[in-house]
Motif scaffolding. Structure first.
Motif, mmCIF file in Angstrom:
data_model
loop_
_atom_site.group_PDB
_atom_site.id
_atom_site.type_symbol
_atom_site.label_atom_id
_atom_site.label_comp_id
_atom_site.label_asym_id
_atom_site.label_seq_id
_atom_site.Cartn_x
_atom_site.Cartn_y
_atom_site.Cartn_z
ATOM 1 N N ALA A 149 5.723 -2.078 -8.323
ATOM 2 C CA ALA A 149 5.745 -1.118 -7.212
ATOM 3 C C ALA A 149 7.095 -1.244 -6.520
ATOM 4 C CB ALA A 149 4.626 -1.398 -6.222
ATOM 5 N N LEU A 150 7.807 -0.146 -6.413
ATOM 6 C CA LEU A 150 9.118 -0.146 -5.773
ATOM 7 C C LEU A 150 8.992 0.345 -4.343
ATOM 8 C CD1 LEU A 150 11.146 1.456 -8.703
ATOM 9 C CD2 LEU A 150 10.813 -0.975 -8.201
ATOM 10 N N LEU A 151 9.425 -0.469 -3.401
ATOM 11 C CA LEU A 151 9.464 -0.104 -1.994
ATOM 12 C C LEU A 151 10.921 -0.140 -1.539
ATOM 13 C CD1 LEU A 151 6.458 -2.222 -0.728
ATOM 14 C CD2 LEU A 151 6.470 0.211 -1.250
ATOM 15 N N ALA A 152 11.178 0.268 -0.316
ATOM 16 C CA ALA A 152 12.553 0.322 0.176
ATOM 17 C C ALA A 152 13.209 -1.057 0.203
ATOM 18 C CB ALA A 152 12.580 0.936 1.568
ATOM 19 N N GLU A 153 12.481 -2.087 0.617
ATOM 20 C CA GLU A 153 13.084 -3.403 0.793
ATOM 21 C C GLU A 153 12.542 -4.478 -0.137
ATOM 22 O OE1 GLU A 153 13.065 -4.553 4.872
ATOM 23 O OE2 GLU A 153 13.691 -2.571 5.529
ATOM 24 N N ARG A 154 11.516 -4.191 -0.910
ATOM 25 C CA ARG A 154 10.895 -5.185 -1.787
ATOM 26 C C ARG A 154 10.470 -4.529 -3.096
ATOM 27 N NH1 ARG A 154 12.686 -9.676 -0.411
ATOM 28 N NH2 ARG A 154 11.135 -10.740 -1.613
ATOM 29 N N VAL A 155 10.271 -5.359 -4.101
ATOM 30 C CA VAL A 155 9.706 -4.931 -5.380
ATOM 31 C C VAL A 155 8.487 -5.802 -5.611
ATOM 32 C CG1 VAL A 155 10.080 -4.717 -7.862
ATOM 33 C CG2 VAL A 155 11.955 -4.248 -6.279
ATOM 34 N N GLY A 156 7.352 -5.174 -5.880
ATOM 35 C CA GLY A 156 6.129 -5.918 -6.151
ATOM 36 C C GLY A 156 5.872 -5.983 -7.641
ATOM 37 N N SER B 199 0.818 -1.211 0.000
ATOM 38 C CA SER B 199 0.000 0.000 0.000
ATOM 39 C C SER B 199 0.855 1.267 0.000
ATOM 40 C CB SER B 199 -0.960 0.005 1.191
ATOM 41 O OG SER B 199 -0.232 -0.001 2.402
ATOM 42 N N GLY B 200 2.104 1.181 0.421
ATOM 43 C CA GLY B 200 2.980 2.351 0.434
ATOM 44 C C GLY B 200 3.641 2.631 -0.901
ATOM 45 N N GLY B 201 3.472 1.734 -1.838
ATOM 46 C CA GLY B 201 4.118 1.897 -3.141
ATOM 47 C C GLY B 201 3.132 2.384 -4.190
ATOM 48 N N THR B 202 3.664 2.902 -5.253
ATOM 49 C CA THR B 202 2.851 3.333 -6.385
ATOM 50 C C THR B 202 3.047 2.347 -7.521
ATOM 51 O OG1 THR B 202 3.108 5.655 -5.769
ATOM 52 C CG2 THR B 202 2.444 5.198 -8.038
ATOM 53 N N TRP B 203 1.951 1.739 -7.961
ATOM 54 C CA TRP B 203 2.026 0.774 -9.056
ATOM 55 C C TRP B 203 2.144 1.520 -10.373
ATOM 56 C CZ3 TRP B 203 2.782 -4.197 -8.084
ATOM 57 C CH2 TRP B 203 2.454 -4.676 -6.814
#
Length: 63
Positions: free
Chosen positions: A27-34, A7-11
């Motif tokens: 979606a790029l997050l600090a510790e993961r990529v969705g 939810s914190g990332g932008t798709w």
């Protein structure tokens, strides 16, 4: 396995997708990529590490 919250990332889709609904979203997050299917975004997402994502991009980008 713990569920990753995106939810914190932008798709976003690739600019090469041509505007269709036949691609993946990232979606790029600090510790993961969705990574998820743009046709069915509610079905869930694949979660990979940033180094795993770079490895995938390096592999599929080769001719």
């Amino acid at each position: 396995m713990a569920k990753v919250e995106f939810s914190g990332g932008t798709w976003r889709k690739s600019s090469y997708s041509g505007g269709g609904n036949d691609c993946v979203e990232v979606a790029l997050l600090a510790e993961r990529v969705g990574v998820r299917d743009s046709k069915n975004p509610d079905a869930g997402a694949l979660s990979v590490s940033p180094s795993g994502w770079r490895g995938l991009l390096g592999t599929v980008g080769r001719d």
